[in-house]
Design a protein around this motif. Structure first.
Motif, PDB file in Angstrom:
ATOM      1  N   SER A   1       0.872  -1.177   0.000  1.00 15.43           N
ATOM      2  CA  SER A   1       0.000   0.000   0.000  1.00 15.43           C
ATOM      3  C   SER A   1       0.902   1.218   0.000  1.00 15.43           C
ATOM      4  CB  SER A   1      -0.893   0.001   1.246  1.00 15.43           C
ATOM      5  OG  SER A   1      -1.679   1.158   1.304  1.00 15.43           O
ATOM      6  N   GLU A   2       0.301   2.381  -0.173  1.00 21.03           N
ATOM      7  CA  GLU A   2       1.057   3.589   0.098  1.00 21.03           C
ATOM      8  C   GLU A   2       1.442   3.597   1.571  1.00 21.03           C
ATOM      9  OE1 GLU A   2       2.262   6.285  -1.499  1.00 21.03           O
ATOM     10  OE2 GLU A   2       1.858   5.212  -3.357  1.00 21.03           O
ATOM     11  N   THR A   3       2.706   3.869   1.842  1.00 23.34           N
ATOM     12  CA  THR A   3       3.226   3.715   3.198  1.00 23.34           C
ATOM     13  C   THR A   3       2.441   4.536   4.221  1.00 23.34           C
ATOM     14  OG1 THR A   3       5.421   3.335   2.299  1.00 23.34           O
ATOM     15  CG2 THR A   3       5.276   3.915   4.621  1.00 23.34           C
ATOM     16  N   GLN A   4       2.247   5.821   3.950  1.00 29.29           N
ATOM     17  CA  GLN A   4       1.566   6.677   4.913  1.00 29.29           C
ATOM     18  C   GLN A   4       0.135   6.204   5.139  1.00 29.29           C
ATOM     19  OE1 GLN A   4       1.996  10.841   4.265  1.00 29.29           O
ATOM     20  NE2 GLN A   4       0.515  11.414   5.809  1.00 29.29           N
ATOM     21  N   GLU A   5      -0.550   5.858   4.073  1.00 25.34           N
ATOM     22  CA  GLU A   5      -1.918   5.389   4.206  1.00 25.34           C
ATOM     23  C   GLU A   5      -1.980   4.092   5.003  1.00 25.34           C
ATOM     24  OE1 GLU A   5      -3.526   5.056   0.316  1.00 25.34           O
ATOM     25  OE2 GLU A   5      -3.361   7.193  -0.124  1.00 25.34           O
ATOM     26  N   LEU A   6      -1.003   3.216   4.784  1.00 24.46           N
ATOM     27  CA  LEU A   6      -0.995   1.940   5.492  1.00 24.46           C
ATOM     28  C   LEU A   6      -0.790   2.141   6.984  1.00 24.46           C
ATOM     29  CD1 LEU A   6      -1.043  -1.111   5.497  1.00 24.46           C
ATOM     30  CD2 LEU A   6       1.369  -1.115   4.874  1.00 24.46           C
ATOM     31  N   VAL A   7       0.168   2.990   7.343  1.00 20.22           N
ATOM     32  CA  VAL A   7       0.408   3.275   8.758  1.00 20.22           C
ATOM     33  C   VAL A   7      -0.851   3.836   9.413  1.00 20.22           C
ATOM     34  CG1 VAL A   7       1.714   4.694  10.380  1.00 20.22           C
ATOM     35  CG2 VAL A   7       2.889   3.643   8.437  1.00 20.22           C
ATOM     36  N   GLU A   8      -1.455   4.818   8.750  1.00 20.11           N
ATOM     37  CA  GLU A   8      -2.646   5.445   9.316  1.00 20.11           C
ATOM     38  C   GLU A   8      -3.784   4.438   9.440  1.00 20.11           C
ATOM     39  OE1 GLU A   8      -3.384   8.689   6.723  1.00 20.11           O
ATOM     40  OE2 GLU A   8      -1.788   9.953   7.549  1.00 20.11           O
ATOM     41  N   PHE A   9      -3.942   3.590   8.432  1.00 20.07           N
ATOM     42  CA  PHE A   9      -5.017   2.601   8.450  1.00 20.07           C
ATOM     43  C   PHE A   9      -4.853   1.627   9.616  1.00 20.07           C
ATOM     44  CE2 PHE A   9      -6.622  -1.601   7.327  1.00 20.07           C
ATOM     45  CZ  PHE A   9      -7.949  -1.319   7.028  1.00 20.07           C
ATOM     46  N   ILE A  10      -3.650   1.088   9.763  1.00 20.38           N
ATOM     47  CA  ILE A  10      -3.427   0.102  10.823  1.00 20.38           C
ATOM     48  C   ILE A  10      -3.610   0.744  12.193  1.00 20.38           C
ATOM     49  CG2 ILE A  10      -1.758  -1.479  11.858  1.00 20.38           C
ATOM     50  CD1 ILE A  10      -0.542  -1.901   9.122  1.00 20.38           C
ATOM     51  N   CYS A  11      -3.129   1.948  12.362  1.00 18.65           N
ATOM     52  CA  CYS A  11      -3.214   2.606  13.666  1.00 18.65           C
ATOM     53  C   CYS A  11      -4.651   2.949  14.050  1.00 18.65           C
ATOM     54  CB  CYS A  11      -2.347   3.862  13.683  1.00 18.65           C
ATOM     55  SG  CYS A  11      -0.573   3.521  13.748  1.00 18.65           S
ATOM     56  N   LYS A  12      -5.554   2.990  13.079  1.00 17.32           N
ATOM     57  CA  LYS A  12      -6.964   3.253  13.379  1.00 17.32           C
ATOM     58  C   LYS A  12      -7.756   1.972  13.592  1.00 17.32           C
ATOM     59  CE  LYS A  12      -7.130   7.640  10.848  1.00 17.32           C
ATOM     60  NZ  LYS A  12      -7.646   8.326   9.626  1.00 17.32           N
ATOM     61  N   THR A  13      -7.114   0.820  13.379  1.00 20.71           N
ATOM     62  CA  THR A  13      -7.814  -0.460  13.515  1.00 20.71           C
ATOM     63  C   THR A  13      -8.107  -0.737  14.987  1.00 20.71           C
ATOM     64  OG1 THR A  13      -6.663  -1.324  11.567  1.00 20.71           O
ATOM     65  CG2 THR A  13      -7.678  -2.938  13.056  1.00 20.71           C
ATOM     66  N   PRO A  14      -9.338  -1.144  15.329  1.00 21.26           N
ATOM     67  CA  PRO A  14      -9.648  -1.481  16.727  1.00 21.26           C
ATOM     68  C   PRO A  14      -8.697  -2.548  17.261  1.00 21.26           C
ATOM     69  CG  PRO A  14     -11.656  -1.357  15.420  1.00 21.26           C
ATOM     70  CD  PRO A  14     -10.527  -1.249  14.451  1.00 21.26           C
ATOM     71  N   GLY A  15      -8.200  -2.306  18.459  1.00 23.23           N
ATOM     72  CA  GLY A  15      -7.284  -3.248  19.084  1.00 23.23           C
ATOM     73  C   GLY A  15      -5.822  -2.924  18.868  1.00 23.23           C
ATOM     74  N   VAL A  16      -5.521  -1.958  17.994  1.00 28.12           N
ATOM     75  CA  VAL A  16      -4.138  -1.556  17.729  1.00 28.12           C
ATOM     76  C   VAL A  16      -3.861  -0.223  18.408  1.00 28.12           C
ATOM     77  CG1 VAL A  16      -2.460  -0.903  15.978  1.00 28.12           C
ATOM     78  CG2 VAL A  16      -4.028  -2.801  15.554  1.00 28.12           C
ATOM     79  N   ASP A  17      -2.854  -0.193  19.275  1.00 30.91           N
ATOM     80  CA  ASP A  17      -2.470   1.024  19.991  1.00 30.91           C
ATOM     81  C   ASP A  17      -1.124   1.486  19.461  1.00 30.91           C
ATOM     82  OD1 ASP A  17      -1.853   3.060  21.693  1.00 30.91           O
ATOM     83  OD2 ASP A  17      -1.602   1.803  23.485  1.00 30.91           O
ATOM     84  N   CYS A  18      -1.103   2.601  18.748  1.00 29.25           N
ATOM     85  CA  CYS A  18       0.135   3.093  18.146  1.00 29.25           C
ATOM     86  C   CYS A  18       0.867   4.092  19.034  1.00 29.25           C
ATOM     87  CB  CYS A  18      -0.158   3.730  16.785  1.00 29.25           C
ATOM     88  SG  CYS A  18      -0.554   2.500  15.522  1.00 29.25           S
ATOM     89  N   SER A  19       0.435   4.224  20.282  1.00 25.13           N
ATOM     90  CA  SER A  19       1.109   5.171  21.166  1.00 25.13           C
ATOM     91  C   SER A  19       2.492   4.665  21.575  1.00 25.13           C
ATOM     92  CB  SER A  19       0.265   5.428  22.413  1.00 25.13           C
ATOM     93  OG  SER A  19       0.073   4.230  23.149  1.00 25.13           O
ATOM     94  N   ASP A  20       2.702   3.358  21.536  1.00 28.38           N
ATOM     95  CA  ASP A  20       4.014   2.774  21.814  1.00 28.38           C
ATOM     96  C   ASP A  20       4.241   1.696  20.762  1.00 28.38           C
ATOM     97  OD1 ASP A  20       6.310   1.559  22.676  1.00 28.38           O
ATOM     98  OD2 ASP A  20       5.643   1.252  24.739  1.00 28.38           O
ATOM     99  N   LEU A  21       4.842   2.086  19.632  1.00 32.01           N
ATOM    100  CA  LEU A  21       4.959   1.169  18.504  1.00 32.01           C
ATOM    101  C   LEU A  21       5.848  -0.032  18.812  1.00 32.01           C
ATOM    102  CD1 LEU A  21       5.076   3.597  15.487  1.00 32.01           C
ATOM    103  CD2 LEU A  21       3.310   1.930  16.034  1.00 32.01           C
ATOM    104  N   LEU A  22       6.876   0.167  19.615  1.00 33.80           N
ATOM    105  CA  LEU A  22       7.756  -0.957  19.939  1.00 33.80           C
ATOM    106  C   LEU A  22       6.961  -2.043  20.657  1.00 33.80           C
ATOM    107  CD1 LEU A  22      10.679  -1.962  19.787  1.00 33.80           C
ATOM    108  CD2 LEU A  22      11.077  -0.914  22.016  1.00 33.80           C
ATOM    109  N   ALA A  23       6.145  -1.647  21.629  1.00 33.41           N
ATOM    110  CA  ALA A  23       5.313  -2.610  22.342  1.00 33.41           C
ATOM    111  C   ALA A  23       4.215  -3.166  21.450  1.00 33.41           C
ATOM    112  CB  ALA A  23       4.699  -1.955  23.576  1.00 33.41           C
ATOM    113  N   THR A  24       3.667  -2.327  20.582  1.00 32.87           N
ATOM    114  CA  THR A  24       2.606  -2.780  19.691  1.00 32.87           C
ATOM    115  C   THR A  24       3.094  -3.884  18.767  1.00 32.87           C
ATOM    116  OG1 THR A  24       1.517  -0.627  19.727  1.00 32.87           O
ATOM    117  CG2 THR A  24       1.023  -2.043  17.853  1.00 32.87           C
ATOM    118  N   ILE A  25       4.327  -3.762  18.291  1.00 30.97           N
ATOM    119  CA  ILE A  25       4.866  -4.729  17.344  1.00 30.97           C
ATOM    120  C   ILE A  25       5.410  -5.966  18.056  1.00 30.97           C
ATOM    121  CG2 ILE A  25       6.679  -5.121  15.631  1.00 30.97           C
ATOM    122  CD1 ILE A  25       6.371  -2.126  14.907  1.00 30.97           C
TER     123      ILE A  25
END
Length: 383
Positions: A220-244
């Motif tokens: 996907s377009e990188t920026q769009e993909l990041v934004e899409f995943i971070c808006k998905t229920p259950g995904v917390d992008c406030s701490d990406l290291l822990a999220t991944i």
């Protein structure tokens, strides 16, 4: 065909919280201090040597050697240990904490001859006998080749340099390549024992929702993909290291800062596709070319050959340490691996479970020296 940098970029961007539209295929991670030896080992008072190893398929792999600890102990016949890092990292992964907390330093100070490997295409391993990183053929590999070419070349080189068989420590991808090789009964004639931290053989039950979505969407377009995943229920992008990787329990801000100085390192898109096949299909097999004819060309069979973990000889000394909060090396996937080695010789298998640990704790946690490395050292000294 997809842009060869896409998957590298997506994972890198997710991790370091930087959104960018484009990058080159070869990630440019420049260490202004002149490399791992000068910037991370000699500054801590350790002797360091740079070595180069050429694989059978022409890649020139960089190795850093710590021949002695800070005490300057010149004990003859020190046992060599080869450390192999995980995905998108390099040998600096073993040096992110102070000397009393980082495994490479601890091994050197405990009388081992320490060798730090760097996967092909990382900053220390960008050479090739005939190709450059600008050649598409340079990137035509997955972790199959790391198991088939890189590890055998490294094992043989360390054995030739020291005259001894070696202990091995792998983290994450560094465990997958070793397990694959062991299942084909490779490397074993040069091995004393192997310690596998956050072991990966299977990825089908990975609990990192972030990575599962990434693997499903894939392009996907990188920026769009990041934004899409971070808006998905259950995904917390406030701490990406822990999220991944899962909620790591005991990482200091200093170790995180050290990590991001050398992360991300380069890898091949084909390698990321291979890993995504494991996630999406739950398989542990060689790279799938997507159709029977192409698989026939490569493997002389319509489907990729399977790496059978049950084929690992029962007398190979193995130390496995895994965590209850690891979102990449999921406890259920590790359970499949353990089920495959359930008939292993009891005196040759140590399994350690740390409930509070996630993926990066095994190489960066402030208390890993006590929880992981002390028993690991005891295991090595037995073998």
């Amino acid at each position: 065909m997809e842009n060869p940098s896409t998957i590298i970029l997506v994972v890198a961007l997710l991790w370091v919280s930087v959104v960018a539209a484009t990058r080159t295929k070869l990630q440019s991670i420049e260490n202004v201090d002149g490399g791992i030896c000068k910037s991370m080992l000699e500054t801590q008072g350790y002797t360091c040597q740079e070595h180069k190893v050429t694989t059978e398929d022409g890649y020139i792999i960089g190795l850093q050697r710590i021949p002695k600890g800070r005490s300057g102990d010149e004990t003859p016949n020190k046992k060599p240990v080869l450390l192999q890092h995980g995905l998108l990292m390099d040998a600096s992964a073993w040096l992110l904490n102070p000397p009393d907390q980082a495994l490479a330093f601890i091994l050197a100070d405990n009388g081992f001859d320490v060798w730090l490997a760097n996967t092909r295409a990382t900053k220390s391993s960008r050479g090739h006998t005939s190709l450059t990183p600008n050649d598409p053929a340079y990137w035509d590999w997955s972790w199959d080749e790391l198991a088939a070419y890189d590890l055998p070349a490294l094992f043989k080189y360390v054995n030739n340099q020291t005259g001894q068989n070696l202990h091995y420590v792998g983290h994450s991808l560094g465990t997958l390549t070793a397990l694959a090789a062991f299942s084909q009964e490779k490397l074993l004639n040069l091995l004393r024992s192997a310690a596998l931290l956050a072991p990966i053989a299977y990825l089908g039950q990975m609990s990192s929702l972030f990575i599962r979505i990434l693997m499903d969407l894939f392009l996907s377009e990188t920026q769009e993909l990041v934004e899409f995943i971070c808006k998905t229920p259950g995904v917390d992008c406030s701490d990406l290291l822990a999220t991944i990787t899962g909620p790591n329990c005991c990482l200091s801000s200093a170790s995180k800062a050290a990590l991001f100085k050398n992360f991300p390192q380069s890898t091949a898109t084909k390698n990321m596709i291979h890993l995504s096949q494991m996630v999406r299909m739950g398989t542990l097999e060689m790279y799938n070319y997507g159709n029977e004819d192409t698989n026939m060309e490569h493997y002389k069979q319509p489907t990729p050959p399977v790496y059978n973990m049950a084929n690992i000889p029962k007398d190979v000394p193995l130390f496995l340490s895994y965590g209850g909060r690891d979102a990449l090396s999921d406890v259920n996937d590790v359970g499949l691996l353990l089920d495959n080695v359930k008939d292993h010789d009891k005196d040759k298998l140590v399994v350690e479970y740390i409930e509070d640990y996630a993926h990066m704790d095994f190489i960066m946690s402030a208390n890993a020296n006590q929880l992981v490395y002390d028993p690991l050292l005891a295991f090595f000294k037995l073998h």
